[in-house]
Design an enzyme around this catalytic site. Structure first.
Site, PDB file in Angstrom:
ATOM      1  N   LYS A  89       0.822  -1.210   0.000  1.00  0.00           N
ATOM      2  CA  LYS A  89       0.000   0.000   0.000  1.00  0.00           C
ATOM      3  C   LYS A  89       0.859   1.265   0.000  1.00  0.00           C
ATOM      4  O   LYS A  89       0.644   2.171  -0.790  1.00  0.00           O
ATOM      5  CB  LYS A  89      -0.946  -0.036   1.210  1.00  0.00           C
ATOM      6  CG  LYS A  89      -2.033  -1.098   1.059  1.00  0.00           C
ATOM      7  CD  LYS A  89      -2.920  -1.202   2.261  1.00  0.00           C
ATOM      8  CE  LYS A  89      -2.248  -1.880   3.426  1.00  0.00           C
ATOM      9  NZ  LYS A  89      -1.833  -3.275   3.195  1.00  0.00           N
ATOM     10  N   ILE A  90       1.851   1.308   0.900  1.00  0.00           N
ATOM     11  CA  ILE A  90       2.664   2.531   1.002  1.00  0.00           C
ATOM     12  C   ILE A  90       3.600   2.641  -0.208  1.00  0.00           C
ATOM     13  O   ILE A  90       3.677   3.695  -0.844  1.00  0.00           O
ATOM     14  CB  ILE A  90       3.446   2.548   2.337  1.00  0.00           C
ATOM     15  CG1 ILE A  90       2.456   2.575   3.503  1.00  0.00           C
ATOM     16  CG2 ILE A  90       4.380   3.758   2.400  1.00  0.00           C
ATOM     17  CD1 ILE A  90       3.070   2.330   4.867  1.00  0.00           C
ATOM     18  N   ASP A  97       9.325  -6.521  -5.578  1.00  0.00           N
ATOM     19  CA  ASP A  97       8.423  -7.138  -4.609  1.00  0.00           C
ATOM     20  C   ASP A  97       8.088  -8.523  -5.143  1.00  0.00           C
ATOM     21  O   ASP A  97       7.404  -8.643  -6.166  1.00  0.00           O
ATOM     22  CB  ASP A  97       7.143  -6.285  -4.451  1.00  0.00           C
ATOM     23  CG  ASP A  97       6.266  -6.763  -3.298  1.00  0.00           C
ATOM     24  OD1 ASP A  97       6.163  -8.001  -3.096  1.00  0.00           O
ATOM     25  OD2 ASP A  97       5.672  -5.916  -2.619  1.00  0.00           O
ATOM     26  N   ASP A 149      13.624   6.860   9.400  1.00  0.00           N
ATOM     27  CA  ASP A 149      12.546   7.153  10.367  1.00  0.00           C
ATOM     28  C   ASP A 149      12.415   6.059  11.417  1.00  0.00           C
ATOM     29  O   ASP A 149      11.811   6.279  12.468  1.00  0.00           O
ATOM     30  CB  ASP A 149      11.217   7.286   9.585  1.00  0.00           C
ATOM     31  CG  ASP A 149      10.044   7.664  10.473  1.00  0.00           C
ATOM     32  OD1 ASP A 149      10.203   8.604  11.290  1.00  0.00           O
ATOM     33  OD2 ASP A 149       8.981   7.030  10.364  1.00  0.00           O
ATOM     34  N   GLU A 201      14.208   1.127  19.259  1.00  0.00           N
ATOM     35  CA  GLU A 201      13.527   2.407  19.451  1.00  0.00           C
ATOM     36  C   GLU A 201      13.116   2.548  20.904  1.00  0.00           C
ATOM     37  O   GLU A 201      12.694   1.556  21.506  1.00  0.00           O
ATOM     38  CB  GLU A 201      12.299   2.490  18.534  1.00  0.00           C
ATOM     39  CG  GLU A 201      12.711   2.515  17.066  1.00  0.00           C
ATOM     40  CD  GLU A 201      11.521   2.626  16.093  1.00  0.00           C
ATOM     41  OE1 GLU A 201      10.379   2.814  16.556  1.00  0.00           O
ATOM     42  OE2 GLU A 201      11.760   2.516  14.889  1.00  0.00           O
ATOM     43  N   HIS A 240      10.466   7.958  14.240  1.00  0.00           N
ATOM     44  CA  HIS A 240       9.323   7.108  13.855  1.00  0.00           C
ATOM     45  C   HIS A 240       8.047   7.958  13.691  1.00  0.00           C
ATOM     46  O   HIS A 240       7.055   7.757  14.391  1.00  0.00           O
ATOM     47  CB  HIS A 240       9.120   5.990  14.893  1.00  0.00           C
ATOM     48  CG  HIS A 240       8.345   4.823  14.351  1.00  0.00           C
ATOM     49  ND1 HIS A 240       8.589   3.535  14.723  1.00  0.00           N
ATOM     50  CD2 HIS A 240       7.322   4.747  13.456  1.00  0.00           C
ATOM     51  CE1 HIS A 240       7.756   2.713  14.100  1.00  0.00           C
ATOM     52  NE2 HIS A 240       6.982   3.434  13.327  1.00  0.00           N
ATOM     53  N   LEU A 241       8.147   8.892  12.745  1.00  0.00           N
ATOM     54  CA  LEU A 241       7.040   9.849  12.550  1.00  0.00           C
ATOM     55  C   LEU A 241       6.147   9.508  11.359  1.00  0.00           C
ATOM     56  O   LEU A 241       5.211  10.242  11.072  1.00  0.00           O
ATOM     57  CB  LEU A 241       7.611  11.257  12.325  1.00  0.00           C
ATOM     58  CG  LEU A 241       8.257  11.954  13.513  1.00  0.00           C
ATOM     59  CD1 LEU A 241       8.699  13.364  13.106  1.00  0.00           C
ATOM     60  CD2 LEU A 241       7.279  12.053  14.686  1.00  0.00           C
TER      61      LEU A 241
HETATM   62  N1  LIG Z   1       7.251   4.686   9.730  1.00  0.00           N
HETATM   63  C1  LIG Z   1       6.009   4.491  10.081  1.00  0.00           C
HETATM   64  O1  LIG Z   1       5.501   5.150  10.964  1.00  0.00           O
HETATM   65  C2  LIG Z   1       5.192   3.485   9.365  1.00  0.00           C
HETATM   66  C3  LIG Z   1       5.760   2.333   8.923  1.00  0.00           C
HETATM   67  N2  LIG Z   1       4.984   1.392   8.291  1.00  0.00           N
HETATM   68  C4  LIG Z   1       5.638   0.178   7.809  1.00  0.00           C
HETATM   69  O2  LIG Z   1       5.755   0.268   6.392  1.00  0.00           O
HETATM   70  C5  LIG Z   1       5.826  -1.052   5.851  1.00  0.00           C
HETATM   71  C6  LIG Z   1       4.926  -1.179   4.649  1.00  0.00           C
HETATM   72  O3  LIG Z   1       3.585  -0.994   5.027  1.00  0.00           O
HETATM   73  P1  LIG Z   1       2.375  -1.238   3.989  1.00  0.00           P
HETATM   74  O4  LIG Z   1       2.730  -0.757   2.658  1.00  0.00           O
HETATM   75  O5  LIG Z   1       1.155  -0.707   4.643  1.00  0.00           O
HETATM   76  O6  LIG Z   1       2.328  -2.834   4.014  1.00  0.00           O
HETATM   77  P2  LIG Z   1       1.828  -3.803   2.860  1.00  0.00           P
HETATM   78  O7  LIG Z   1       1.607  -5.098   3.506  1.00  0.00           O
HETATM   79  O8  LIG Z   1       0.714  -3.181   2.094  1.00  0.00           O
HETATM   80  O9  LIG Z   1       3.096  -3.914   1.896  1.00  0.00           O
HETATM   81  C7  LIG Z   1       4.264  -4.593   2.217  1.00  0.00           C
HETATM   82  C8  LIG Z   1       4.836  -5.145   0.928  1.00  0.00           C
HETATM   83  O10 LIG Z   1       6.114  -5.712   1.200  1.00  0.00           O
HETATM   84  C9  LIG Z   1       6.264  -6.793   0.329  1.00  0.00           C
HETATM   85  N3  LIG Z   1       7.335  -7.669   0.746  1.00  0.00           N
HETATM   86  C10 LIG Z   1       7.339  -8.618   1.710  1.00  0.00           C
HETATM   87  N4  LIG Z   1       8.546  -9.223   1.747  1.00  0.00           N
HETATM   88  C11 LIG Z   1       9.300  -8.644   0.800  1.00  0.00           C
HETATM   89  C12 LIG Z   1      10.642  -8.830   0.367  1.00  0.00           C
HETATM   90  N5  LIG Z   1      11.421  -9.745   0.914  1.00  0.00           N
HETATM   91  N6  LIG Z   1      11.103  -8.039  -0.630  1.00  0.00           N
HETATM   92  C13 LIG Z   1      10.310  -7.111  -1.193  1.00  0.00           C
HETATM   93  N7  LIG Z   1       9.026  -6.891  -0.823  1.00  0.00           N
HETATM   94  C14 LIG Z   1       8.541  -7.648   0.158  1.00  0.00           C
HETATM   95  C15 LIG Z   1       4.900  -7.463   0.358  1.00  0.00           C
HETATM   96  O11 LIG Z   1       4.700  -8.289  -0.764  1.00  0.00           O
HETATM   97  C16 LIG Z   1       3.982  -6.266   0.332  1.00  0.00           C
HETATM   98  O12 LIG Z   1       3.588  -5.946  -0.987  1.00  0.00           O
HETATM   99  C17 LIG Z   1       5.484  -1.982   7.015  1.00  0.00           C
HETATM  100  O13 LIG Z   1       6.682  -2.472   7.554  1.00  0.00           O
HETATM  101  C18 LIG Z   1       4.843  -1.079   8.029  1.00  0.00           C
HETATM  102  O14 LIG Z   1       4.961  -1.567   9.318  1.00  0.00           O
HETATM  103  C19 LIG Z   1       3.656   1.593   8.076  1.00  0.00           C
HETATM  104  C20 LIG Z   1       3.047   2.737   8.489  1.00  0.00           C
HETATM  105  C21 LIG Z   1       3.769   3.769   9.189  1.00  0.00           C
HETATM  106  O1  LIG Z   2       1.790   1.531  11.457  1.00  0.00           O
HETATM  107  C1  LIG Z   2       2.992   1.259  11.538  1.00  0.00           C
HETATM  108  O2  LIG Z   2       3.501   0.202  11.134  1.00  0.00           O
HETATM  109  C2  LIG Z   2       3.889   2.218  12.175  1.00  0.00           C
HETATM  110  O3  LIG Z   2       5.080   2.004  12.172  1.00  0.00           O
HETATM  111  C3  LIG Z   2       3.332   3.387  12.860  1.00  0.00           C
HETATM  112  O4  LIG Z   2       3.813   3.342  14.178  1.00  0.00           O
HETATM  113  P1  LIG Z   2       3.159   4.247  15.329  1.00  0.00           P
HETATM  114  O5  LIG Z   2       1.730   3.834  15.433  1.00  0.00           O
HETATM  115  O6  LIG Z   2       3.293   5.660  14.885  1.00  0.00           O
HETATM  116  O7  LIG Z   2       3.913   3.946  16.556  1.00  0.00           O
END
Ligand SMILES: NC(=O)C1=CN([C@@H]2O[C@H](COP(=O)(O)OP(=O)(O)OC[C@H]3O[C@@H](n4cnc5c(N)ncnc54)[C@H](O)[C@@H]3O)[C@@H](O)[C@H]2O)C=CC1
Ligand SMILES: O=C(O)C(=O)COP(=O)(O)O
Length: 528
Positions: free
Chosen positions: A149-150, A169, A254, A259, A279-280
């Site tokens: 998604k991201i 991916d 980030d 952490e 971690h923002l």
């Molecule tokens: N910094 C922050 O505050 C935030 C961090 N995140 C993190 O961002 C990451 C992505 O989140 P989303 O896009 O929502 O998840 P998502 O589940 O929609 O996408 C993750 C993608 O990673 C792929 N993937 C898995 N193993 C892989 C590999 N070995 N090589 C390449 N791709 C691989 C999957 O096929 C999937 O398409 C997660 O780790 C999530 O926890 C999410 C929200 C906020």
């Molecule tokens: O949703 C995620 O995977 C995040 O990393 C967001 O983390 P937080 O809820 O801001 O502590």
């Protein structure tokens, strides 16, 4: 009183939802040991990334039903331990997608135009225009690792900025990549050719230290790396070295392997182009409201006995499926419970056969419901939809699924469970009649037509005159009222099955007497 514990900052809208159904306690920043000591009082736990929900904490709970992660990543929850304990884990898979993607773009722009350091310099009264000449993103190559998604939203915005986007991916098809305008590449080429690399994948044992010194050495010396996904994806020691030795031109990070970032982190000693944020990624008002409401609604629903929308540990049981399959799930669970009492002893294999209309439905929920029923006599309240498959697996019960497309005997099709175990093979088949009523239509291949009832007696006997009367008078003289009686036989005067629905449980002594009746070979009391 139902109680919910919140251990990370959560938007008020989520708290308001929980307060409708429970007492909500806040313990932000609580230690692991303190959490383990109080978790026994709580029905639900709501967290973000700040709380580590360890196996010890989960096993210290006694009535915990659900852990709600107001965000995406559940790597701070021991999901396996939760599953084993029958605790549902839910998250908010889409609530913070935009926030995390926009933070990534902000990091990329900040890196390219030296914004943080130029800001500090200007605040110090300097005017260093020459020092902070940057790069444009336009026409640069962006490599996106993880096209979920991201990653997909980052790719969309990057395309709009005029970047050339490639991605890696292993779980994304070429069609999907085309749809999001990403050229699929292998990982090595992506790192070697990109001007910017951004990570958007979860931290798993396979992805840990995905970016190590070998990978960093393979990148262009002008390249910049962004990680707004998870700490641990990058070897931080190697990144610090790569930046200090100018193997790459910059990084924006980030998320960290530990952490909050520890004071001895090698990243804090880097003097080159490095931007760090605490971690923002998900920290926007909009995202926090989205994830809090999304997860609080699910916690509320589960506490009210309804299903969750996005459970992490019960695959295949979405609310839509649960709703449309309600009677089928009830039938499967009832049959599992019935057959466990007919089989007795250790079961090695369960065969689940779907026929007719049942074939149209997803089989996984029906299998889970059958297993829940099958194990509920042994595990009582401990077994639920969350842990049924895992508990069966850990008991060495294998599951075989069978779909029979042939014309069904019953218009609505049927479900048949067969167990193979210490006490031989046993089978039960059931169906749902037009009035929505559940029916058991065969037991051990003997045709019957019985509505399941709380107390039942299933006997095996020789089909001969007098048996039914004897059994009836035995029950009557012991004050056990018979609500209905059904006999199933394959041939006249052969082996037969008798199914009695009774109003009261059979006393053990009476059971011994029943088994002694000439012609009765077996008698199984059943409680559903
Ligand atoms: N910094 C922050 O505050 C935030 C961090 N995140 C993190 O961002 C990451 C992505 O989140 P989303 O896009 O929502 O998840 P998502 O589940 O929609 O996408 C993750 C993608 O990673 C792929 N993937 C898995 N193993 C892989 C590999 N070995 N090589 C390449 N791709 C691989 C999957 O096929 C999937 O398409 C997660 O780790 C999530 O926890 C999410 C929200 C906020
Ligand atoms: O949703 C995620 O995977 C995040 O990393 C967001 O983390 P937080 O809820 O801001 O502590």
């Amino acid at each position: 009183m139902t109680k919910v514990l919140i251990t990370d900052p959560i938007d008020q809208k989520g708290i308001d939802i929980l307060s409708q159904v429970a007492q909500v306690d806040h313990k932000i920043g609580i230690s692991d040991s303190e959490l383990a000591s109080i978790i026994g009082d709580y029905d639900a736990l709501m967290i973000r990334s700040g709380t580590q929900v360890t196996e010890e904490i989960i096993n210290s709970s006694s009535k915990l039903r659900i852990i709600g992660r107001a965000g995406v990543g559940v790597d701070n929850v021991d999901v396996k331990a939760a599953t084993q304990k029958g605790v549902l884990v839910v998250n908010s898979p889409g609530g913070n997608t935009i926030a995390a993607a926009e933070h990534t773009i902000a990091m990329m722009l900040a890196l390219s135009r030296h914004i943080p350091i130029a800001n500090s310099s200007t605040l110090l009264g300097k005017w260093e225009r020459k020092k902070f000449v940057g790069n444009e993103l336009y026409k640069k190559k962006l490599g996106v690792v993880g096209l979920g998604k991201i990653g997909a939203h980052v790719a969309k915005v990057a395309n709009a900025l005029g970047m050339e986007v490639c991605g890696y991916d292993p779980f994304v098809s070429t069609e999907r990549a085309q749809q999001i305008q990403v050229k699929l590449s292998d990982l090595e080429d992506l790192f070697q050719q990109s001007d910017y690399v951004t990570l958007h994948l979860p931290r798993t044992p396979e992805t840990e230290n995905l970016v190590n010194m070998d990978v960093l050495k393979n990148m262009k010396s002008s390249a910049k790396l962004i990680n707004c996904a998870r700490g641990g994806l990058i070897d931080e020691e190697a990144l610090a070295q790569a930046l200090n030795q100018s193997l790459i031109a910059g990084a924006a990070i980030d998320v960290f392997s530990k952490e909050p970032l520890e004071s001895n982190s090698p990243l804090l000693k880097v003097e080159k182009n490095l931007i760090l944020t605490p971690h923002l990624g998900a920290s926007t008002r909009e995202a926090q409201e989205n994830v809090a409401v999304d997860v609080a609604e699910q916690i509320r629903d589960v506490l009210l006995g309804l299903s969750a929308r996005t459970a992490v540990n019960i695959p295949g049981l979405s609310p839509d499926i649960m709703d449309s399959l309600k009677p089928h799930l009830q039938l499967a669970e009832t049959m599992g419970l019935l057959i466990s009492q007919l089989s007795g002893g250790q079961i090695q294999k369960l065969e689940v056969k779907l026929q007719g209309e049942f074939v149209q439905h997803p089989s996984q929920p029906l299998i889970i419901a059958s297993l829940k029923g099958l194990l509920s006599k042994a595990l009582g309240d401990r077994i639920n939809y969350v842990n049924a498959s895992l508990e069966a697996d850990s008991r060495g019960i294998s599951v075989v699924e069978n779909k029979d497309e042939a014309r069904p005997e019953f218009a609505s099709g049927s479900l048949q469970l067969t167990t193979y175990g210490d006490n031989g093979d046993h089978s039960v088949a059931g169906s749902i009649f037009a009035d929505g009523e559940l029916r058991i239509i065969s037991i051990d291949q003997y045709p019957v037509n019985v509505s399941p009832s709380r107390y039942m007696l299933v006997t095996r006997h020789r089909d001969m005159p007098g048996i039914i009367g004897k059994l009836g008078s035995l029950l009557g003289s012991n004050n056990v009222n018979i609500a209905s009686m059904q006999v199933g036989r394959k041939i006249v005067r052969g082996e037969a099955v008798m199914v009695l629905s009774i109003d009261d449980p059979i006393p053990n002594k009476l059971l011994d007497t029943i088994i002694e009746v000439d012609g009765i070979t077996n008698a199984n009391p059943v409680t559903l």
